[in-house]
Design an enzyme around this catalytic site. Structure first.
Site, PDB file in Angstrom:
ATOM      1  N   HIS A 130     -18.422 -25.137  22.513  1.00 14.19           N
ATOM      2  CA  HIS A 130     -16.595 -24.874  23.033  1.00 14.19           C
ATOM      3  C   HIS A 130     -17.287 -26.167  23.370  1.00 14.19           C
ATOM      4  O   HIS A 130     -18.615 -26.616  24.176  1.00 14.19           O
ATOM      5  CB  HIS A 130     -16.737 -23.476  23.664  1.00 14.19           C
ATOM      6  CG  HIS A 130     -17.808 -22.694  24.541  1.00 14.19           C
ATOM      7  ND1 HIS A 130     -18.437 -23.528  25.427  1.00 14.19           N
ATOM      8  CD2 HIS A 130     -18.805 -21.588  24.246  1.00 14.19           C
ATOM      9  CE1 HIS A 130     -19.313 -23.062  26.388  1.00 14.19           C
ATOM     10  NE2 HIS A 130     -19.447 -21.519  25.490  1.00 14.19           N
TER      11      HIS A 130
HETATM   12  P1  TYD Z   1     -19.333 -16.928  24.592  1.00 14.32           P
HETATM   13  O1  TYD Z   1     -18.467 -18.003  25.721  1.00 14.32           O
HETATM   14  O2  TYD Z   1     -19.153 -17.155  24.001  1.00 14.32           O
HETATM   15  O3  TYD Z   1     -20.970 -16.904  25.306  1.00 14.32           O
HETATM   16  P2  TYD Z   1     -22.291 -18.634  24.539  1.00 14.32           P
HETATM   17  O4  TYD Z   1     -21.601 -20.258  25.608  1.00 14.32           O
HETATM   18  O5  TYD Z   1     -23.372 -18.428  25.325  1.00 14.32           O
HETATM   19  O6  TYD Z   1     -21.872 -18.273  22.908  1.00 14.32           O
HETATM   20  O7  TYD Z   1     -19.333 -16.180  25.864  1.00 14.32           O
HETATM   21  C1  TYD Z   1     -19.844 -14.486  25.418  1.00 14.32           C
HETATM   22  C2  TYD Z   1     -18.575 -13.512  25.964  1.00 14.32           C
HETATM   23  O8  TYD Z   1     -19.103 -13.113  26.944  1.00 14.32           O
HETATM   24  C3  TYD Z   1     -17.174 -13.983  26.118  1.00 14.32           C
HETATM   25  O9  TYD Z   1     -16.619 -12.478  25.510  1.00 14.32           O
HETATM   26  C4  TYD Z   1     -17.375 -14.230  27.218  1.00 14.32           C
HETATM   27  C5  TYD Z   1     -17.753 -13.335  28.032  1.00 14.32           C
HETATM   28  N1  TYD Z   1     -18.166 -14.506  29.377  1.00 14.32           N
HETATM   29  C6  TYD Z   1     -18.054 -13.485  30.512  1.00 14.32           C
HETATM   30  O10 TYD Z   1     -17.165 -12.619  31.040  1.00 14.32           O
HETATM   31  N2  TYD Z   1     -18.162 -14.098  32.047  1.00 14.32           N
HETATM   32  C7  TYD Z   1     -19.344 -15.158  31.730  1.00 14.32           C
HETATM   33  O11 TYD Z   1     -19.665 -15.559  32.462  1.00 14.32           O
HETATM   34  C8  TYD Z   1     -19.396 -15.926  30.588  1.00 14.32           C
HETATM   35  C9  TYD Z   1     -20.501 -16.751  29.955  1.00 14.32           C
HETATM   36  C10 TYD Z   1     -19.113 -15.042  29.138  1.00 14.32           C
END
Ligand code: TYD
Length: 139
Positions: free
Chosen positions: A53
């Site tokens: 992302h």
């Molecule tokens: P995600 O962005 O997919 O993690 P990564 O970038 O490590 O692959 O986040 C996983 C889940 O956690 C998603 O449902 C969003 C949630 N999340 C939060 O609620 N708060 C946060 O600060 C972060 C980073 C993720």
């Protein structure tokens, strides 16, 4: 290619002594932003790719405080760089609007992420084609 626009490796000061190591990361001092949030990632298998992302608002610093991983950064304009996170006193700074992927996690990897913002899903771009379109229409 200007790698600094993509990301930048940072080295933090250490106050090690006979009792062990201590690494210091101060907002606006050792990294370019004030820290509003931190989260950490562990238990990701070696074949997992995380991230995938870009963020419209958030800047991040990623530090493998234990173990190792890699971060691939792409600016959507054909520039890509891979950073190895393999020492607890180094990190990578990721500016806004870069596409990032974290992968190659060691079994003992604990990836600490410092963020410049509180969490807001609305500022995430999770579709690579949409990201490429956005960064190229800015010009
Ligand atoms: P995600 O962005 O997919 O993690 P990564 O970038 O490590 O692959 O986040 C996983 C889940 O956690 C998603 O449902 C969003 C949630 N999340 C939060 O609620 N708060 C946060 O600060 C972060 C980073 C993720």
């Amino acid at each position: 290619m200007n790698v600094v626009n993509l990301a930048q490796m940072l080295e933090f000061s250490q106050k090690g002594d006979s009792r062990g190591h201590l690494v210091i990361v101060e907002g606006k001092e050792d990294i370019p932003f004030d820290i509003k949030r931190l989260f950490y990632i562990f238990g990701s298998k070696n074949d997992i790719v995380r991230g995938q992302h870009a963020n419209k608002e958030s800047e991040f610093v990623l530090i493998n405080v234990a173990g190792t991983s890699k971060v691939k950064v792409n600016d959507g304009k054909g520039n890509e760089a891979v950073y190895s996170l393999n020492r607890p006193h180094t990190g990578v700074y990721l500016p806004r609007m870069v596409w990032k992927e974290m992968y190659d996690f060691s079994d003992d990897s604990v990836l600490l992420c410092l963020a410049s913002t509180r969490y807001n899903e609305g500022e995430y771009i999770r579709d690579f084609d949409e990201f490429v379109k956005l960064v190229n229409e800015d010009e």
